[in-house]
Design an enzyme around this catalytic site. Structure first.
Site, mmCIF file in Angstrom:
data_model
loop_
_atom_site.group_PDB
_atom_site.id
_atom_site.type_symbol
_atom_site.label_atom_id
_atom_site.label_comp_id
_atom_site.label_asym_id
_atom_site.label_seq_id
_atom_site.Cartn_x
_atom_site.Cartn_y
_atom_site.Cartn_z
ATOM 1 N N LYS A 81 10.099 -38.779 -18.245
ATOM 2 C CA LYS A 81 10.501 -37.461 -18.744
ATOM 3 C C LYS A 81 10.581 -37.471 -20.276
ATOM 4 O O LYS A 81 10.192 -38.428 -20.909
ATOM 5 C CB LYS A 81 11.820 -37.035 -18.097
HETATM 6 C C1 LIG Z 1 11.439 -36.609 -11.980
HETATM 7 C C2 LIG Z 1 11.909 -35.438 -11.244
HETATM 8 C C3 LIG Z 1 13.067 -35.497 -10.448
HETATM 9 C C4 LIG Z 1 13.825 -36.778 -10.226
HETATM 10 O O1 LIG Z 1 14.406 -37.270 -11.388
HETATM 11 P P1 LIG Z 1 15.199 -38.670 -11.328
HETATM 12 O O2 LIG Z 1 15.982 -38.693 -12.605
HETATM 13 O O3 LIG Z 1 14.162 -39.742 -11.282
HETATM 14 O O4 LIG Z 1 16.067 -38.654 -10.128
HETATM 15 C C5 LIG Z 1 13.492 -34.338 -9.823
HETATM 16 N N1 LIG Z 1 12.815 -33.190 -9.950
HETATM 17 C C6 LIG Z 1 11.701 -33.080 -10.705
HETATM 18 C C7 LIG Z 1 11.014 -31.769 -10.846
HETATM 19 C C8 LIG Z 1 11.199 -34.213 -11.354
HETATM 20 O O5 LIG Z 1 10.072 -34.119 -12.075
#
Ligand SMILES: *Cc1c(COP(=O)(O)O)cnc(C)c1O
Length: 382
Positions: free
Chosen positions: A186
């Site tokens: 992210k």
């Molecule tokens: C990456 C992602 C998640 C999960 O995030 P984590 O921090 O790895 O639990 C949830 N929703 C979306 C849309 C994502 O892209």
């Protein structure tokens, strides 16, 4: 493939000496679990995202779990979610005993709309989880209008959304409760980590409690006393805490957010300028009502393209470029196939998941790196 060509990753976090120093300071302090750095990160995050309350968690998945729990969603409730998302969006509804109901998305943004949501509402719909997919802001106003009139809560999965804007404000600020991710894939990273934000003080309080086993007095509070007050466990909670080691990294990363987003938008503009004339490819763009952070720079491989999406991915891999299949379609995964008889038609989701791919884009990416990607995509006859 030549052995001297280095592999180009799809994403690489931008971490440096400042993050290293921040972690070293926490270790030297002797307090490494949830404590003062987590509290500071929460305050700074709430201010930067223009929301009243922020509660740090171990991931976006656990933040989504808490979001639905504090919103009172549970067994017997339907929760509308996009299938076109990472599977954690739907899983959160499943964790609280609710039923995820999949809505289709708009082909331009990859996001649910008031129209796609309305088509799958049931008398049991109590919440909608909207996603800013790949960083593209969801068009929230029309969704709020639809949901507010029906007492349906709006939860935002802004896992990808830090630094994206909706009508001039940071995304996430207009939902009842929003979840964020700090996974290295992210925009900001703490290794693993997440945040819940909400304008509702009572929901924030309950989320703080639930993330820490529903203790009446948190560990950091009790540590402040030589003889700690006796805590009570008010309900069945979870361990969804972030550590101070992570929060210290998060504070540094948050300070870099404007620079990270500016660089991503600059790199995205280079891709867009180079690919705009290609009749076989359609690239993701800012919607009319907001700006994307380009957390994912995705392209759709159209029928006019001489190669299929998978052939483009293979050609990129042959050149040492790690692109990725586009966003998944949750309803097609074995974990959700038991729902298959009840899933509405999701033609846009199925088309986008089959025909899109995500190109490498990261802060330290050089012009020559981008050139390698573009050389493959713009090869004569490709
Ligand atoms: C990456 C992602 C998640 C999960 O995030 P984590 O921090 O790895 O639990 C949830 N929703 C979306 C849309 C994502 O892209």
């Amino acid at each position: 493939m030549s052995a001297v060509v280095t592999r180009l990753p799809v994403m690489r976090p931008w971490l440096g000496d400042e993050e290293t120093a921040a972690v070293a300071e926490v270790i030297a302090s002797g307090w490494v679990a949830q404590g003062p750095r987590v509290a500071e990160f929460e305050e700074r995050f709430a201010a930067s995202q223009q929301v009243e309350h922020a509660v740090a968690t171990s991931s976006c998945t656990t933040a989504l779990h808490l979001a639905l729990a504090v919103a009172g969603i549970g067994p017997g409730d339907d929760v509308v979610v996009p299938s076109f998302s990472f599977i954690a969006t739907a899983n959160a509804a499943t964790y609280v005993g609710a039923r995820p109901v999949f809505a289709d998305v708009c082909e331009l943004t990859g996001n649910v709309t008031a129209h796609t949501i309305e088509r799958v509402l049931t008398p049991r719909t109590r919440a909608v989880v909207v996603v800013d997919q790949g960083g593209v802001p969801v068009d929230l106003d029309a969704i709020r209008e639809l949901c507010d009139a029906r007492d349906i809560l709006v939860v935002e999965d802004a896992a990808c959304g830090a630094g994206s804007t909706y009508r001039g404000r940071p995304v996430g600020a207009g939902a009842d409760v929003t979840a964020w991710s700090f996974h290295p894939r992210k925009i900001l990273t703490t290794g693993e980590g997440g945040m819940l934000t909400t304008p509702h003080a009572d929901w924030a309080l309950r989320a703080r409690r639930l993330r820490e086993h529903a203790m009446s007095a948190g560990a950091a509070d009790r540590h402040a006393h030589v003889l700690a007050p006796q805590e009570e466990y008010l309900e069945i909670g979870f361990n969804h805490r972030m550590t101070d080691l992570q929060a210290a990294v998060g504070i540094v990363q948050l300070g870099k957010l404007p620079e990270i987003v500016a660089r991503r938008r600059e790199l995205a503009a280079t891709y867009t300028a180079a690919l705009a004339g290609d009749q076989g490819l359609r690239v993701v763009r800012d919607p009319s009502y907001g700006t994307t952070n380009f957390q994912s720079y995705w392209v759709e491989v159209l029928d006019a393209h001489p190669r299929t999406r998978d052939e483009v991915l293979e050609a990129l891999a042959d050149a040492g470029v790690s692109a990725r299949r586009g966003i998944m379609a949750t309803h097609l995964e074995p974990a959700y196939r038991r729902h298959s008889g009840r899933v509405a038609q999701l033609p846009v989701t199925e088309r986008l998941t089959r025909r899109t791919l995500i190109l490498p884009l990261f802060h330290q990416m050089a012009a020559s790196d981008q050139g390698r990607v573009l050389d493959v995509l713009l090869e004569p006859g490709a």
